[in-house]
Design a protein around this motif. Structure first.
Motif, PDB file in Angstrom:
ATOM      1  N   ALA A 159      47.172  56.074  40.140  1.00  0.00           N
ATOM      2  CA  ALA A 159      48.506  55.973  39.547  1.00  0.00           C
ATOM      3  C   ALA A 159      48.556  54.917  38.444  1.00  0.00           C
ATOM      4  N   ALA A 160      47.560  54.022  38.434  1.00  0.00           N
ATOM      5  CA  ALA A 160      47.535  52.975  37.402  1.00  0.00           C
ATOM      6  C   ALA A 160      47.164  53.591  36.064  1.00  0.00           C
ATOM      7  N   ARG A 161      47.850  53.193  35.018  1.00  0.00           N
ATOM      8  CA  ARG A 161      47.649  53.758  33.698  1.00  0.00           C
ATOM      9  C   ARG A 161      46.850  52.798  32.813  1.00  0.00           C
ATOM     10  N   PRO A 162      46.051  53.334  31.868  1.00  0.00           N
ATOM     11  CA  PRO A 162      45.282  52.475  30.958  1.00  0.00           C
ATOM     12  C   PRO A 162      46.141  51.489  30.178  1.00  0.00           C
ATOM     13  N   ALA A 163      47.419  51.817  29.968  1.00  0.00           N
ATOM     14  CA  ALA A 163      48.294  50.897  29.241  1.00  0.00           C
ATOM     15  C   ALA A 163      48.379  49.546  29.930  1.00  0.00           C
ATOM     16  N   ALA A 164      48.181  49.511  31.239  1.00  0.00           N
ATOM     17  CA  ALA A 164      48.220  48.234  31.958  1.00  0.00           C
ATOM     18  C   ALA A 164      47.079  47.329  31.506  1.00  0.00           C
ATOM     19  N   LEU A 165      45.907  47.912  31.265  1.00  0.00           N
ATOM     20  CA  LEU A 165      44.775  47.120  30.775  1.00  0.00           C
ATOM     21  C   LEU A 165      45.001  46.715  29.320  1.00  0.00           C
ATOM     22  N   SER A 166      45.547  47.617  28.526  1.00  0.00           N
ATOM     23  CA  SER A 166      45.850  47.290  27.130  1.00  0.00           C
ATOM     24  C   SER A 166      46.821  46.114  27.049  1.00  0.00           C
ATOM     25  N   ASP A 167      47.849  46.148  27.887  1.00  0.00           N
ATOM     26  CA  ASP A 167      48.809  45.043  27.905  1.00  0.00           C
ATOM     27  C   ASP A 167      48.129  43.730  28.284  1.00  0.00           C
ATOM     28  N   ARG A 168      47.208  43.814  29.235  1.00  0.00           N
ATOM     29  CA  ARG A 168      46.510  42.602  29.671  1.00  0.00           C
ATOM     30  C   ARG A 168      45.663  42.031  28.535  1.00  0.00           C
ATOM     31  N   LEU A 169      44.971  42.879  27.803  1.00  0.00           N
ATOM     32  CA  LEU A 169      44.108  42.404  26.728  1.00  0.00           C
ATOM     33  C   LEU A 169      44.898  41.836  25.556  1.00  0.00           C
ATOM     34  N   GLN A 170      46.183  42.178  25.491  1.00  0.00           N
ATOM     35  CA  GLN A 170      47.039  41.642  24.436  1.00  0.00           C
ATOM     36  C   GLN A 170      47.961  40.535  24.931  1.00  0.00           C
ATOM     37  N   SER A 171      47.745  40.088  26.166  1.00  0.00           N
ATOM     38  CA  SER A 171      48.590  39.046  26.747  1.00  0.00           C
ATOM     39  C   SER A 171      48.273  37.693  26.110  1.00  0.00           C
ATOM     40  N   PRO A 172      49.179  36.715  26.256  1.00  0.00           N
ATOM     41  CA  PRO A 172      48.929  35.390  25.662  1.00  0.00           C
ATOM     42  C   PRO A 172      47.626  34.745  26.112  1.00  0.00           C
ATOM     43  N   ASP A 173      47.247  34.932  27.375  1.00  0.00           N
ATOM     44  CA  ASP A 173      45.996  34.331  27.850  1.00  0.00           C
ATOM     45  C   ASP A 173      44.798  34.850  27.060  1.00  0.00           C
ATOM     46  N   PHE A 174      44.794  36.141  26.795  1.00  0.00           N
ATOM     47  CA  PHE A 174      43.663  36.739  26.082  1.00  0.00           C
ATOM     48  C   PHE A 174      43.711  36.403  24.591  1.00  0.00           C
ATOM     49  N   THR A 175      44.869  36.513  23.989  1.00  0.00           N
ATOM     50  CA  THR A 175      44.944  36.245  22.553  1.00  0.00           C
ATOM     51  C   THR A 175      44.634  34.785  22.240  1.00  0.00           C
ATOM     52  N   ALA A 176      44.960  33.886  23.155  1.00  0.00           N
ATOM     53  CA  ALA A 176      44.651  32.471  22.940  1.00  0.00           C
ATOM     54  C   ALA A 176      43.164  32.180  23.096  1.00  0.00           C
ATOM     55  N   SER A 177      42.461  33.025  23.841  1.00  0.00           N
ATOM     56  CA  SER A 177      41.048  32.766  24.116  1.00  0.00           C
ATOM     57  C   SER A 177      40.145  33.118  22.944  1.00  0.00           C
ATOM     58  N   SER A 178      40.563  34.077  22.109  1.00  0.00           N
ATOM     59  CA  SER A 178      39.724  34.528  21.007  1.00  0.00           C
ATOM     60  C   SER A 178      40.560  35.332  20.018  1.00  0.00           C
ATOM     61  N   GLY A 179      40.257  35.184  18.731  1.00  0.00           N
ATOM     62  CA  GLY A 179      40.927  35.976  17.710  1.00  0.00           C
ATOM     63  C   GLY A 179      40.239  37.303  17.465  1.00  0.00           C
ATOM     64  N   ASP A 180      39.158  37.575  18.200  1.00  0.00           N
ATOM     65  CA  ASP A 180      38.343  38.767  17.978  1.00  0.00           C
ATOM     66  C   ASP A 180      38.967  40.002  18.628  1.00  0.00           C
ATOM     67  N   ASP A 181      38.500  41.194  18.195  1.00  0.00           N
ATOM     68  CA  ASP A 181      38.883  42.432  18.868  1.00  0.00           C
ATOM     69  C   ASP A 181      38.389  42.385  20.311  1.00  0.00           C
ATOM     70  N   LYS A 182      39.084  43.103  21.188  1.00  0.00           N
ATOM     71  CA  LYS A 182      38.782  43.039  22.617  1.00  0.00           C
ATOM     72  C   LYS A 182      38.659  44.445  23.180  1.00  0.00           C
ATOM     73  N   THR A 183      37.503  44.726  23.782  1.00  0.00           N
ATOM     74  CA  THR A 183      37.222  46.066  24.295  1.00  0.00           C
ATOM     75  C   THR A 183      36.646  45.969  25.702  1.00  0.00           C
ATOM     76  N   MET A 184      37.167  46.793  26.604  1.00  0.00           N
ATOM     77  CA  MET A 184      36.614  46.936  27.943  1.00  0.00           C
ATOM     78  C   MET A 184      36.561  48.420  28.278  1.00  0.00           C
ATOM     79  N   VAL A 185      35.433  48.849  28.815  1.00  0.00           N
ATOM     80  CA  VAL A 185      35.299  50.200  29.372  1.00  0.00           C
ATOM     81  C   VAL A 185      35.030  50.021  30.861  1.00  0.00           C
ATOM     82  N   LEU A 186      36.013  50.385  31.660  1.00  0.00           N
ATOM     83  CA  LEU A 186      35.889  50.262  33.110  1.00  0.00           C
ATOM     84  C   LEU A 186      35.553  51.622  33.715  1.00  0.00           C
TER      85      LEU A 186
END
Length: 256
Positions: A225-252
């Motif tokens: 039931a979990a949607r990929p948008a949940a991971l996209s939101d996480r990768l764009q969260s303040p914690d992630f954006t503060a950690s690096s200015g680079d593009d972020k990709t995960m394939v789970l």
């Protein structure tokens, strides 16, 4: 996909958003018979055509997997197959890149990219890594493990790309046999600081590790039931954006 639920997500890094530049990462996944192929490539920010290089890299990783399709050759055959797969991927990438340069111009360095690819046929996993993307696996009952760490080229002075002159000496490939692997996470360098932790290796030297809470990424998608948008939101969260200015990709990939 062959007993796996695959969730690929890539988001443009905040630095690229500010500059108005494209996402230079690429990913691909493919089911081929009883094989599942997963690939992540991270184009170099300093290279003018690295997004195209990243796309060529993941396409080569998927197309080369036909070499491993067919009856299981046994352990010795699987080990030899891992080396042949790496050679096929690199050969395809080189030939396609050379053809593209002949058609459109430019130099090899313009297309600089890293590559991480996994061909899964449980309990066997073939991997190929060039550069600083990394692989985390989830073990049943034992949690996450950083199986293929990022190689930032510290011993050579810089990250090695598929287009680098010293590439062949820096290729990492091999065969993993583990019936207890229940999840895979292929990650670009852009998420390294947000998801890995500092640790110590067996000799007491500094190292990286996948902390226990990395499990949450894979367990999130064990629930269909979990949607990929949940991971996209996480990768764009303040914690992630503060950690690096680079593009972020995960394939789970989670065992279904």
């Amino acid at each position: 996909m062959g007993g796996w639920r695959v969730v690929p997500v890539s988001v443009t890094g905040p630095e690229h958003l500010r500059q108005g530049t494209e996402n230079q990462d690429a990913f691909a996944h493919l089911r081929l018979g009883d094989l599942t192929v997963l690939a992540v490539a991270d184009g170099a920010g300093s290279a003018a055509r690295s997004a195209t290089g990243a796309r060529l890299a993941v396409e080569a990783a998927c197309d080369a997997a036909s070499l491993l399709d067919g009856p299981d050759p046994g352990r010795s055959g699987r080990s030899a197959g891992a080396r042949r797969y790496a050679g096929r991927v690199l050969g395809l990438f080189d030939r396609r890149l050379d053809r593209l340069i002949d058609e459109t111009g430019g130099e090899r360095g313009d297309y600089a990219t890293t590559l991480l690819a996994v061909v899964a046929r449980p309990p066997a996993y073939v991997f190929l890594a060039v550069g600083d993307s990394f692989l985390v696996v989830e073990h049943r009952g034992a949690g996450p493990h950083l199986l293929v760490p990022p190689d930032n080229g510290a011993s050579r002075g810089s990250t090695v790309f598929l287009t680098s002159a010293g590439r062949d000496a820096a290729v990492r490939c091999g065969l993993i046999e583990d019936p207890e692997i229940t999840g895979l996470a292929l990650c670009s360098d852009g998420v390294l600081d947000a998801v890995l932790a500092a640790g110590r290796d067996a000799g007491g030297g500094p190292s990286l590790l996948a902390p226990a809470d990395f499990t949450a990424y894979l367990h999130m998608f064990a629930d269909r039931a979990a949607r990929p948008a949940a991971l996209s939101d996480r990768l764009q969260s303040p914690d992630f954006t503060a950690s690096s200015g680079d593009d972020k990709t995960m394939v789970l990939a989670v065992r279904a």
